[in-house]
Design a protein around this motif. Structure first.
Motif, PDB file in Angstrom:
ATOM      1  N   ALA A  25       0.852  -1.188   0.000  1.00 26.41           N
ATOM      2  CA  ALA A  25       0.000   0.000   0.000  1.00 26.41           C
ATOM      3  C   ALA A  25       0.889   1.240   0.000  1.00 26.41           C
ATOM      4  O   ALA A  25       2.094   1.175   0.298  1.00 26.41           O
ATOM      5  CB  ALA A  25      -0.896  -0.014   1.233  1.00 26.41           C
ATOM      6  N   ASP A  43      -3.820   5.204   4.310  1.00 28.27           N
ATOM      7  CA  ASP A  43      -3.091   4.667   3.153  1.00 28.27           C
ATOM      8  C   ASP A  43      -4.032   4.422   1.968  1.00 28.27           C
ATOM      9  O   ASP A  43      -5.230   4.700   2.033  1.00 28.27           O
ATOM     10  CB  ASP A  43      -2.308   3.402   3.541  1.00 28.27           C
ATOM     11  CG  ASP A  43      -3.200   2.190   3.773  1.00 28.27           C
ATOM     12  OD1 ASP A  43      -4.411   2.254   3.493  1.00 28.27           O
ATOM     13  OD2 ASP A  43      -2.677   1.157   4.244  1.00 28.27           O
ATOM     14  N   SER A  44      -3.469   3.913   0.890  1.00 27.32           N
ATOM     15  CA  SER A  44      -4.224   3.755  -0.362  1.00 27.32           C
ATOM     16  C   SER A  44      -5.327   2.712  -0.271  1.00 27.32           C
ATOM     17  O   SER A  44      -6.207   2.658  -1.145  1.00 27.32           O
ATOM     18  CB  SER A  44      -3.263   3.386  -1.497  1.00 27.32           C
ATOM     19  OG  SER A  44      -2.538   2.205  -1.164  1.00 27.32           O
ATOM     20  N   THR A  45      -5.313   1.881   0.771  1.00 27.79           N
ATOM     21  CA  THR A  45      -6.380   0.895   0.949  1.00 27.79           C
ATOM     22  C   THR A  45      -7.460   1.382   1.909  1.00 27.79           C
ATOM     23  O   THR A  45      -8.393   0.653   2.218  1.00 27.79           O
ATOM     24  CB  THR A  45      -5.807  -0.441   1.470  1.00 27.79           C
ATOM     25  OG1 THR A  45      -5.314  -0.248   2.808  1.00 27.79           O
ATOM     26  CG2 THR A  45      -4.683  -0.937   0.580  1.00 27.79           C
ATOM     27  N   ARG A  47      -6.885   2.262   5.105  1.00 25.51           N
ATOM     28  CA  ARG A  47      -6.574   1.971   6.507  1.00 25.51           C
ATOM     29  C   ARG A  47      -5.976   3.195   7.194  1.00 25.51           C
ATOM     30  O   ARG A  47      -5.136   3.897   6.622  1.00 25.51           O
ATOM     31  CB  ARG A  47      -5.587   0.808   6.613  1.00 25.51           C
ATOM     32  CG  ARG A  47      -6.109  -0.512   6.105  1.00 25.51           C
ATOM     33  CD  ARG A  47      -5.022  -1.574   6.133  1.00 25.51           C
ATOM     34  NE  ARG A  47      -3.863  -1.205   5.326  1.00 25.51           N
ATOM     35  CZ  ARG A  47      -2.777  -1.961   5.191  1.00 25.51           C
ATOM     36  NH1 ARG A  47      -2.697  -3.112   5.846  1.00 25.51           N
ATOM     37  NH2 ARG A  47      -1.787  -1.554   4.441  1.00 25.51           N
TER      38      ARG A  47
END
Length: 224
Positions: A25, A43-45, A47
């Motif tokens: 990520a 983050d990119s996910t 989270r």
């Protein structure tokens, strides 16, 4: 409450396989956040990450955060407003002009990214005017900002600290427990005037010809 906690940073992802980094990520952070050792980000996910690094750590684009569960998060330097100062094309003193500008900005403790042909700093109209007076062209734009670490980056500081030689010049009272191999087989001809607390008798027996009688140390006043 962050779903991930990261307390370890791998500078530049050093030693990690590229395939592993491509699957990781990412998190995009501006300079204001990356110069802190404690912050939260997403983050990119999606989270939420709570970052807790050593005091003084600066996070750079390309660094990798390691979460407590072992997952990796690659840091990207987020594009932000910056000023880019370059020497005027017609200038015959381009290198000198950039050096003078870096000197004046350094005196003001300005966070500064130094390149061979440009200086990059955060927007400030007063500083922009100063740079123009020196003779530089100044353009407002947007981009990643990676200023010089200076003496305050923990990673740089520790790297330097580990390499210094132990040339101690101990002050009075410093415990001297180092194995410096002083070779204590030398003759004790010194007059011990250093307050070392040596017993001046040195274990001398009666065959010492009463030499200590001549050392009138003044410990016991003579009776009349």
């Amino acid at each position: 409450m962050p779903s991930l906690v990261a307390s370890k940073l791998i500078a530049g992802g050093r030693g990690l396989a590229q395939a592993l980094l491509r699957r990781a990520a990412t998190v995009a952070l501006d300079w204001d956040t990356r110069q802190k050792s404690r912050f939260e980000a997403v983050d990119s996910t999606g989270r939420a990450i709570g970052v807790f690094l050593a005091r003084g750590t600066i996070v750079r684009g390309g660094d990798v955060l390691v979460a407590e569960d072992g997952s990796l998060v690659v840091v990207e330097a987020l594009a932000q407003p910056v000023l880019v100062a370059t020497a005027a094309k017609a200038s015959q003193t381009a290198t000198l002009d950039l050096a003078r500008a870096a000197y004046h900005l350094g005196n003001r403790h300005v966070a500064l990214e130094v390149r061979a042909d440009r200086l990059v700093l955060e927007p400030d109209h007063v500083l922009a005017e100063l740079l123009r007076r020196i003779g530089l062209d100044v353009v407002a734009t947007s981009g990643a900002f990676e200023p010089e670490a200076g003496a305050y980056d923990a990673a740089s500081a520790h790297g330097a600290a580990g390499a210094h030689d132990h040339d101690h010049r101990h002050g009075p009272g410093h415990p001297h427990d180092h194995d410096h191999d002083h070779d204590h087989d030398h003759d004790h001809d010194h007059d011990h005037a250093h307050g070392h607390g040596h017993d001046d008798r040195h274990g001398h027996g009666p065959d010492h010809d009463g030499a200590h009688d001549r050392h009138d140390h003044g410990h016991h006043p003579r009776k009349p």
